[in-house]
Write an enzyme that holds these catalytic residues in place. Structure first.
Site, PDB file in Angstrom:
ATOM      1  N   GLU A 280       0.826  -1.219   0.000  1.00 55.07           N
ATOM      2  CA  GLU A 280       0.000   0.000   0.000  1.00 55.07           C
ATOM      3  C   GLU A 280       0.855   1.261   0.000  1.00 55.07           C
ATOM      4  O   GLU A 280       0.427   2.304  -0.474  1.00 55.07           O
ATOM      5  CB  GLU A 280      -0.912   0.022   1.243  1.00 55.07           C
ATOM      6  N   HIS A 301       8.601 -26.612  -1.417  1.00 54.84           N
ATOM      7  CA  HIS A 301       7.955 -27.700  -2.164  1.00 54.84           C
ATOM      8  C   HIS A 301       6.813 -27.178  -3.036  1.00 54.84           C
ATOM      9  O   HIS A 301       5.967 -27.935  -3.484  1.00 54.84           O
ATOM     10  CB  HIS A 301       7.478 -28.775  -1.191  1.00 54.84           C
ATOM     11  N   LYS A 415     -14.162   0.024  -4.173  1.00 55.22           N
ATOM     12  CA  LYS A 415     -15.301   0.383  -3.306  1.00 55.22           C
ATOM     13  C   LYS A 415     -16.387   1.076  -4.120  1.00 55.22           C
ATOM     14  O   LYS A 415     -17.573   0.766  -3.976  1.00 55.22           O
ATOM     15  CB  LYS A 415     -14.841   1.331  -2.185  1.00 55.22           C
TER      16      LYS A 415
HETATM   17  O1  PA5 Z   1      -3.418   1.172   5.848  1.00 59.09           O
HETATM   18  C1  PA5 Z   1      -4.539   1.636   5.711  1.00 59.09           C
HETATM   19  O2  PA5 Z   1      -4.775   2.826   5.904  1.00 59.09           O
HETATM   20  C2  PA5 Z   1      -5.695   0.739   5.314  1.00 59.09           C
HETATM   21  O3  PA5 Z   1      -5.287  -0.570   5.102  1.00 59.09           O
HETATM   22  C3  PA5 Z   1      -6.761   0.755   6.393  1.00 59.09           C
HETATM   23  O4  PA5 Z   1      -6.199   0.304   7.594  1.00 59.09           O
HETATM   24  C4  PA5 Z   1      -7.946  -0.129   6.017  1.00 59.09           C
HETATM   25  O5  PA5 Z   1      -8.465   0.269   4.776  1.00 59.09           O
HETATM   26  C5  PA5 Z   1      -9.053  -0.019   7.077  1.00 59.09           C
HETATM   27  O6  PA5 Z   1      -9.463   1.297   7.226  1.00 59.09           O
HETATM   28  P1  PA5 Z   1     -10.302   1.774   8.464  1.00 59.09           P
HETATM   29  O7  PA5 Z   1      -9.491   1.574   9.697  1.00 59.09           O
HETATM   30  O8  PA5 Z   1     -10.597   3.215   8.199  1.00 59.09           O
HETATM   31  O9  PA5 Z   1     -11.553   0.929   8.508  1.00 59.09           O
END
Ligand code: PA5
Length: 427
Positions: A280, A301, A415
């Site tokens: 990310e 394996h 989303k």
């Molecule tokens: O690293 C990040 O910001 C994301 O992976 C969020 O943690 C994830 O989308 C969950 O978001 P939220 O805590 O707002 O529900």
């Protein structure tokens, strides 16, 4: 932990390439302290370990004690950065053969998973920790609706409020409003700490404290690494800068996939946490190393074949665990029918280390550069140290790559499509 061992990348990246990155890595690290780089609104994690007070830890521990007292199973609801840190540490330190006190929900929309989870707790006393920074993420919101209804059905609204803890933004989001209205205990995810950097906030600490993990030690390990990777520490002494520079130099040479390899199955979810952190943070603007993971020797394996002989775009980073927490030796057999008596009396950890050594050599010979990171053993302290190390290196790496390591604009795309398909008003 020891500083990353780079000698097995030097056949692929000349030392001169690494030398030219010293100044850039130091500069990138400085940006994380001065707040002059991209995404500087989200740098709260940089000084987080050293700013955690004993009073704050006591608050976490007393909330955890209350949940432990009330519930045999605590359902932790969250997705992405709101669950992976706790899951990583729990899987690494827990015993896979004993019943868990913590189960996770809200990281999937699978109907079967949810049905099985609810069925598994129907005879148990339950409580929940619901975690969402934005307070609007669909997966945890659906899971929370189901778990909340079940808790209210069983215990009534008043007692339910004692069995639900919310971890969310200080003032915004649907979860904050619901929590305030219902009177749940809440903990705050600081504004300047993004999900994937939040393991040392209540997001990670509360579930871990409920599970009985030594969170003081986790924070102590991270605090030590905060000092060891500070912007005042020169490149050669700074493990995070060294790792960031090494992987960037490899990327520039065409090694576009990094496989995190561990020889301990308990580190499987640590690798998932690491993949989220790097995937990310770096995968944007058409750039970034693709983070993958394997557990060896299990995956030798399966994925071992590709790593040894497939396309040469992979490098490996091995988390090497020097000492195990238990002792099991290979027994001697009178007839030696399986021919294994040459191993009799040897600890499994010794055999595992030889597997690691042999594999590193085979992969390097096969054209896969190797970075080796050694930790003494899997403990809360060493995991805290390692997590902060990877966070710091990720920030430096992102800046070396020229991206904002603290946003995730690409996550929004699915989303929008999903909401449109589901007929959400406004989509
Ligand atoms: O690293 C990040 O910001 C994301 O992976 C969020 O943690 C994830 O989308 C969950 O978001 P939220 O805590 O707002 O529900």
């Amino acid at each position: 932990m020891k500083s990353p061992d780079l000698h097995n990348i030097l056949g692929f990246v000349p030392q001169a390439d690494l030398d030219t990155l010293r100044a850039d890595a130091e500069y990138s690290n400085a940006l994380l302290s001065t707040g002059e780089g991209k995404g500087s609104d989200f740098l709260g994690w940089v000084s987080l370990p050293s700013s955690i007070t004993t009073q704050f830890l006591s608050e976490i521990k007393s909330a955890a004690a209350r949940l432990r007292e009330k519930a045999e199973v605590v359902i932790v609801i969250g997705i992405g950065g709101s669950y992976l840190g706790a899951k990583a540490v729990l899987e690494a330190l827990g015993n896979p053969f004993t019943a868990p006190r913590i189960v996770f929900a809200g990281h999937t929309i699978s109907e079967d998973y949810m049905a099985q989870l609810m069925d598994s707790v129907k005879e148990k006393q339950i409580a929940t920790i619901v975690i969402s920074k934005s307070g609007t993420t669909t997966e945890p919101a659906i899971a929370f609706r189901i778990v909340k209804q079940e808790i209210e059905r069983r215990y009534g609204k008043q007692e339910a409020a004692q069995r639900i803890v919310a971890i969310t933004d200080a003032s915004r989001g649907a979860l904050k409003s619901v929590a305030t209205e219902a009177g749940y205990q809440t903990f705050v995810i600081p504004d300047d700490v993004g999900g994937r950097y939040s393991v040392l906030t209540p997001v990670g600490l509360l579930p871990l404290a409920v599970a009985g993990i030594d969170i003081d030690a986790l924070v102590a390990g991270a605090t030590r690494m905060e000092a060891a990777t500070a912007s005042t520490v020169k490149f050669d002494q700074n493990p995070a800068a060294i790792y960031a520079a090494a992987r960037y130099a490899l990327y520039k040479k065409g090694f576009k996939i990094e496989i995190l390899a561990a020889y301990e199955p308990g580190l499987q979810y640590f690798a998932e946490w690491w993949k989220q952190l790097y995937g990310e943070s770096e995968g944007k603007e058409g750039k970034g190393i693709f983070p993958a993971s394997v557990i060896f020797s299990t995956d030798l394996h399966s994925m071992g074949q590709y790593i040894q002989e497939g396309e040469r775009i992979i490098f490996e980073t091995v988390i090497s665990v020097a000492g195990s927490r238990h002792q099991v030796a290979v027994p001697c057999s009178d007839d030696d029918g399986d021919g294994l008596n040459f191993l009799a009396g040897k600890r499994l950890s010794e055999v595992n280390h030889k597997a690691e050594q042999g594999t590193i050599q085979a992969h390097v010979d096969g054209g896969v550069p190797n970075i080796r990171i050694e930790i003494p053993s899997i403990t809360p302290d060493s995991l805290g140290e390692l997590m902060y190390f990877f966070e710091k290196a990720c920030g430096i790496s992102g800046y070396l790559l020229g991206v904002n390591p603290f946003d995730q604009p690409g996550v929004e795309v699915y989303k929008k499509n999903m909401f449109k398909l589901l007929g959400k008003p406004g989509y």
